[in-house]
Design an enzyme around this catalytic site. Structure first.
Site, mmCIF file in Angstrom:
data_model
loop_
_atom_site.group_PDB
_atom_site.id
_atom_site.type_symbol
_atom_site.label_atom_id
_atom_site.label_comp_id
_atom_site.label_asym_id
_atom_site.label_seq_id
_atom_site.Cartn_x
_atom_site.Cartn_y
_atom_site.Cartn_z
ATOM 1 N N ASP A 148 0.855 -1.194 0.000
ATOM 2 C CA ASP A 148 0.000 0.000 0.000
ATOM 3 C C ASP A 148 0.888 1.241 0.000
ATOM 4 O O ASP A 148 1.706 1.440 0.909
ATOM 5 C CB ASP A 148 -0.896 -0.008 1.238
ATOM 6 C CG ASP A 148 -2.021 1.007 1.149
ATOM 7 O OD1 ASP A 148 -2.083 1.735 0.148
ATOM 8 O OD2 ASP A 148 -2.840 1.065 2.084
ATOM 9 N N ASP A 180 -3.694 2.603 -5.451
ATOM 10 C CA ASP A 180 -2.454 2.593 -4.672
ATOM 11 C C ASP A 180 -2.294 1.357 -3.786
ATOM 12 O O ASP A 180 -1.501 1.351 -2.847
ATOM 13 C CB ASP A 180 -2.391 3.850 -3.789
ATOM 14 C CG ASP A 180 -3.580 3.972 -2.842
ATOM 15 O OD1 ASP A 180 -4.498 3.123 -2.920
ATOM 16 O OD2 ASP A 180 -3.604 4.923 -2.035
ATOM 17 N N GLU A 181 -3.021 0.286 -4.103
ATOM 18 C CA GLU A 181 -3.048 -0.882 -3.214
ATOM 19 C C GLU A 181 -3.008 -2.170 -4.027
ATOM 20 O O GLU A 181 -3.718 -2.315 -5.013
ATOM 21 C CB GLU A 181 -4.320 -0.818 -2.364
ATOM 22 C CG GLU A 181 -4.379 -1.789 -1.233
ATOM 23 C CD GLU A 181 -5.604 -1.551 -0.361
ATOM 24 O OE1 GLU A 181 -5.712 -2.223 0.670
ATOM 25 O OE2 GLU A 181 -6.451 -0.697 -0.715
#
Length: 392
Positions: free
Chosen positions: A14, A107-108
């Protein structure tokens, strides 16, 4: 006959305060300062630096409240094009290093490393991958490694910022036990408040509640929450496959030149594709309009837009395209709307130009559509409709 169970290894990566990190990468003077990326005075916070979080500033918070909590806060208007490029860099690095991964948001990432211990060692591999991402992108990323997605995600959150945690097999419950219940995925504000009123402060206490009691409290969700409190999560890592577009078109029962009718159809179709984007946690960066005349000649025109899943932004772009495309003044047989250049992301992170009221409005609209169907709620200008619906 015996059955062999393969021990899973799942890593969760993350990016730390992703939007803010990208801004700091491009402007080093922001490093170490309280910074938020969001909208204007009536907008919402999309991302907050860890310095801003010390003042209680959080994502989805109104910008006005963030300024009251931290008067010296620096507010930056978001740029989804820029964030998308940075996300793609990280995605490409991960794709070049592992055979299968899931991109759950901009973003993960989840990576299934099951079986890799035999050849390299999952802990060493994920540590080296994290260093590679940081070095090649200049962004900070945190990582957790465990036997399932849920525990690895919690581990990542505990390692932030710019850290990593490995939870060996058999230690899942021990790791989760002392953490507050709100650290557990599925425990939102309402559920957390309910549990705290019962005196349930930690995940360990939650794990000790009998499952029938959890069902009485939370219905079917109580079963899943009980399993997660005990470190159990069998959800698979879903291979990343980038969806190219979302589209719809309408072939009319009778060819028409009625501009009011055509405008209604355009609005209705824009609402449809925008809702599908939000339902799939996608944002679109391109709008295309297609027209087929009564002589079967077909024309298209497209425009690049800031990444969005918003009805009103897509409608505005579609109307402008239609006005430029419809220039033959012939009967129209079909019109279509397509949004493309998709990236993962929920609607809220794109509200750099919208207000908190607009956020609440779209959340309410989507909630009603999920419960009662898409056709129950739509703009009045898009209600008049006729024709056969297809996709293209």
């Amino acid at each position: 006959m015996c059955s062999l169970s393969i021990q899973r290894s799942v890593a969760h990566f993350d990016l730390d305060s992703f939007f803010v990190s990208v801004e700091c990468k491009n402007n080093s003077s922001l490093i170490g300062k309280p910074v938020v990326v969001g909208g204007g005075e009536r907008g919402v916070v999309a991302s907050a630096s860890y310095e801003a979080r010390k003042f209680g500033v959080r994502s989805a918070m109104p910008v006005k409240l963030a300024k009251r909590l931290c008067p010296d806060i620096i507010i930056i208007k978001g740029d989804m094009d820029k964030y998308s490029r940075e996300s793609r860099m990280v995605t490409d690095i991960i794709s070049n290093h592992v055979p299968m991964f899931e991109k759950s948001s901009i973003d993960e990432f989840y990576i299934d490393l099951t079986g890799m211990d035999k050849y390299f060692g999952c802990e060493l591999f994920t540590s080296e991958l994290r260093k590679t991402i940081c070095k090649e992108t200049g962004l900070s990323i945190s990582q957790g490694l465990a036997t399932n997605k849920m525990v690895s995600k919690v581990a990542t959150n505990e390692s932030k910022p710019n850290g990593q945690i490995y939870i060996p097999f058999g230690n899942e419950k021990r790791f989760l036990a002392p953490l507050p219940v709100n650290k557990l995925p599925m425990v939102g504000e309402k559920t957390g408040e309910l549990l705290r009123r019962m005196g349930v402060e930690t995940i360990q206490t939650l794990s000790e509640i009998p499952e029938p009691m959890m069902v009485n409290l939370l219905g079917k969700n109580g079963i899943e929450l009980s399993r997660r409190a005990n470190g159990i999560d069998n959800s698979p890592v879903v291979p990343y496959q980038e969806q190219k577009s979302v589209s719809t078109e309408n072939t009319f029962n009778n060819d028409t030149i009625n501009l009011a009718f055509l405008n209604n159809q355009l609005i209705r179709m824009c609402e449809q594709v925008a809702y599908e984007l939000r339902a799939g946690n996608k944002l679109a960066g391109c709008v295309t309009i297609k027209i087929r005349y009564s002589d079967f000649q077909t024309f298209t025109k497209q425009v690049t837009i800031a990444y969005t899943a918003s009805d009103h932004i897509i409608i505005e772009a579609a109307k402008e395209l239609f006005s430029r495309l419809y220039d033959r003044r012939l009967l129209v047989r079909m019109v279509g709307v397509r949004v493309s250049s998709l990236i993962p992301g929920n609607y809220q992170i794109n509200l750099f130009d919208d207000t908190q009221e607009m956020v609440n409005l779209y959340q309410s609209i989507d909630s009603i559509k999920r419960q009662f169907g898409e056709q129950l709620l739509m703009r009045a200008s898009g209600i008049n409709q006729s024709g056969t619906h297809t996709t293209w």
